[in-house]
Enzyme design. Structure first.
Site, PDB file in Angstrom:
ATOM      1  N   HIS A  28       0.834  -1.224   0.000  1.00 23.39           N
ATOM      2  CA  HIS A  28       0.000   0.000   0.000  1.00 23.39           C
ATOM      3  C   HIS A  28       0.864   1.268   0.000  1.00 23.39           C
ATOM      4  O   HIS A  28       0.739   2.076  -0.918  1.00 23.39           O
ATOM      5  CB  HIS A  28      -0.978  -0.007   1.178  1.00 23.39           C
ATOM      6  CG  HIS A  28      -2.047  -1.067   1.104  1.00 23.39           C
ATOM      7  ND1 HIS A  28      -2.990  -1.117   0.106  1.00 23.39           N
ATOM      8  CD2 HIS A  28      -2.322  -2.120   1.904  1.00 23.39           C
ATOM      9  CE1 HIS A  28      -3.802  -2.152   0.297  1.00 23.39           C
ATOM     10  NE2 HIS A  28      -3.420  -2.781   1.385  1.00 23.39           N
ATOM     11  N   HIS A 207      -4.118  -9.129  13.612  1.00 17.26           N
ATOM     12  CA  HIS A 207      -3.430  -8.282  12.626  1.00 17.26           C
ATOM     13  C   HIS A 207      -3.659  -6.839  13.055  1.00 17.26           C
ATOM     14  O   HIS A 207      -4.786  -6.356  13.067  1.00 17.26           O
ATOM     15  CB  HIS A 207      -4.043  -8.559  11.251  1.00 17.26           C
ATOM     16  CG  HIS A 207      -3.556  -7.680  10.132  1.00 17.26           C
ATOM     17  ND1 HIS A 207      -2.659  -8.106   9.177  1.00 17.26           N
ATOM     18  CD2 HIS A 207      -3.878  -6.411   9.775  1.00 17.26           C
ATOM     19  CE1 HIS A 207      -2.437  -7.133   8.298  1.00 17.26           C
ATOM     20  NE2 HIS A 207      -3.168  -6.096   8.636  1.00 17.26           N
ATOM     21  N   HIS A 209      -2.683  -2.532  13.148  1.00 19.25           N
ATOM     22  CA  HIS A 209      -2.077  -1.352  12.507  1.00 19.25           C
ATOM     23  C   HIS A 209      -1.702  -0.389  13.625  1.00 19.25           C
ATOM     24  O   HIS A 209      -2.387  -0.281  14.645  1.00 19.25           O
ATOM     25  CB  HIS A 209      -3.028  -0.724  11.481  1.00 19.25           C
ATOM     26  CG  HIS A 209      -2.999  -1.469  10.183  1.00 19.25           C
ATOM     27  ND1 HIS A 209      -2.174  -1.126   9.148  1.00 19.25           N
ATOM     28  CD2 HIS A 209      -3.672  -2.580   9.782  1.00 19.25           C
ATOM     29  CE1 HIS A 209      -2.336  -1.978   8.149  1.00 19.25           C
ATOM     30  NE2 HIS A 209      -3.244  -2.878   8.504  1.00 19.25           N
TER      31      HIS A 209
HETATM   32  C1  LIG Z   1      -6.856  -5.522   1.962  1.00 12.68           C
HETATM   33  C2  LIG Z   1      -6.392  -5.008   3.306  1.00 12.68           C
HETATM   34  O1  LIG Z   1      -5.203  -4.283   3.134  1.00 12.68           O
HETATM   35  C3  LIG Z   1      -6.274  -6.142   4.294  1.00 12.68           C
HETATM   36  C4  LIG Z   1      -5.627  -5.733   5.557  1.00 12.68           C
HETATM   37  O2  LIG Z   1      -4.420  -5.891   5.727  1.00 12.68           O
HETATM   38  C5  LIG Z   1      -6.402  -5.076   6.595  1.00 12.68           C
HETATM   39  O3  LIG Z   1      -7.638  -5.045   6.524  1.00 12.68           O
HETATM   40  O4  LIG Z   1      -5.771  -4.561   7.531  1.00 12.68           O
HETATM   41 MN   LIG Z   2      -3.600  -4.518   7.186  1.00 12.36          MN
END
Ligand SMILES: C[C@H](O)CC(=O)C(=O)O
Ligand SMILES: [Mn+2]
Length: 348
Positions: A28, A207, A209
């Site tokens: 990204h 997961h 961020h």
């Molecule tokens: C498609 C997204 O980037 C998946 C992901 O890593 C998230 O939702 O966080």
């Molecule tokens: Mn992500």
């Protein structure tokens, strides 16, 4: 378990599988332009550091190459075909969002030697994953259900969606904090409920961020509550303020006497010497990425909002706040331009 109990008792000798995201979520901030040589070098470095799982695809998963999500430097098949044969111990995973990636993409990834398929849906849409999870499991792949934007629903609602994915055949379920919005007690609540109600053999993952600077703390809370797979990225290369910085989390796990099997000094070297120099801009908590975490906005919207802001003369922070107000979710990237246009018009 409360997040105030993050002491070594809950970690000692626990096996924690680290899953690196810099060659997928990191696509990204790289606008999907990572070269084949960079993919191979980074994956080789992570493999040598003992990272057991590495994700490789377009940032939006298999089949993400499009006007809506951005065209990558290479196809998923080229990336996977280049990386998989170079791995000595690490396994390679691929992300697949039903509707973006198809069953044919899944078969292609499996043919190229991917061991793990992670089928990702918005946290309320698990039912669209049945076909992909069912097929991946039938093909003998490590099959993960990945519930995105998990902060938007309660722990009980998340459990219902996770139970669906488990019933389709997923052997691992993820609580995915796509917006980097969650606080440690919210992670604890979700993982605790999943652990208590999914099959004992179903693995759990988190997961994170790092938009609120909580990637490491939230991942610790997840492990303490029963998760055994943790996503992160070397040097945090990922959407928004990045993912949980993997070398930091690995070092913390080491101090907690958990067992990740990773050589933290080699992992630090990958972060410092390979990933930092690759960054187009430093991935960090700044005004916009903090806004994602504060307001609960999908991290991948960051660069779209910056671009639309520059094009229409509207602060990107205002666009992100409006996206939060509209409760926008992954897949609504095209709404960002519309919002920016409307805001510019309204402001004359
Ligand atoms: C498609 C997204 O980037 C998946 C992901 O890593 C998230 O939702 O966080
Ligand atoms: Mn992500």
């Amino acid at each position: 378990m409360s997040s105030t109990e993050l002491n070594p008792t809950h970690f000692k000798n626990r096996k924690v599988t680290l899953h690196d995201m810099c060659l997928r979520d990191g696509m990204h901030p790289k606008r999907h332009q990572i070269s084949l040589a960079e993919m191979i070098d980074v994956a080789t470095g992570l493999d040598e550091a003992g990272v057991p799982l590495i994700e490789v695809t377009h940032g939006d998963g298999l089949g993400g190459a499009s006007v809506n999500y951005g065209f990558p430097a290479h196809t998923d098949a080229e990336y996977l075909g280049a990386v998989v044969p170079k791995m000595k111990n690490a396994k390679i995973s691929a992300l697949l969002l039903p509707g973006i990636g198809t069953v044919d993409h899944l078969k292609m990834a499996a043919d190229l030697g991917v061991s793990t398929i992670r089928v990702a849906t918005h946290c309320t849409e698990a039912d669209v994953s049945e076909q992909h999870i069912g097929l991946a499991r039938q093909m003998g792949l490590d099959t993960v259900g990945f519930l995105m934007m998990a902060h938007m629903i309660s722990a009980e609602e998340l459990l219902q969606q996770a139970l669906l994915m488990e019933s389709y055949g997923a052997n691992c379920l993820y609580c995915t904090d796509s917006a980097g919005y969650m606080l440690p007690h919210e992670v604890t609540e979700r993982i605790t409920l999943l652990r208590a109600n999914l099959k004992p053999e179903t693995e759990l993952g988190f997961h994170g961020h790092h938009n609120l600077g909580l990637g490491v703390a939230n991942s610790m809370a997840a492990v303490a509550a029963g998760a055994n797979r943790i996503d992160g990225s070397a040097a945090g290369l990922g959407a928004g303020a990045g993912n949980t910085p993997l070398e930091v989390f690995a070092a913390v796990m080491d101090r907690m006497q958990a067992d990740t099997g990773v050589n933290i000094f080699k992992l630090m070297a990958v972060a410092e010497e390979q990933i930092i120099p690759m960054m187009d801009e430093l991935v960090r908590v700044d005004r916009d990425s903090l806004t994602l975490g504060y307001a609960g906005v999908y991290s991948s919207f960051l660069l779209f909002a910056k671009r639309a802001g520059a094009k229409y003369g509207v602060p990107s922070q205002d666009i992100l706040l409006e996206m939060a107000k509209r409760k926008a979710i992954g897949g609504q990237e095209d709404l960002i331009e519309e919002v920016a246009m409307e805001m510019a018009k309204a402001r004359g």
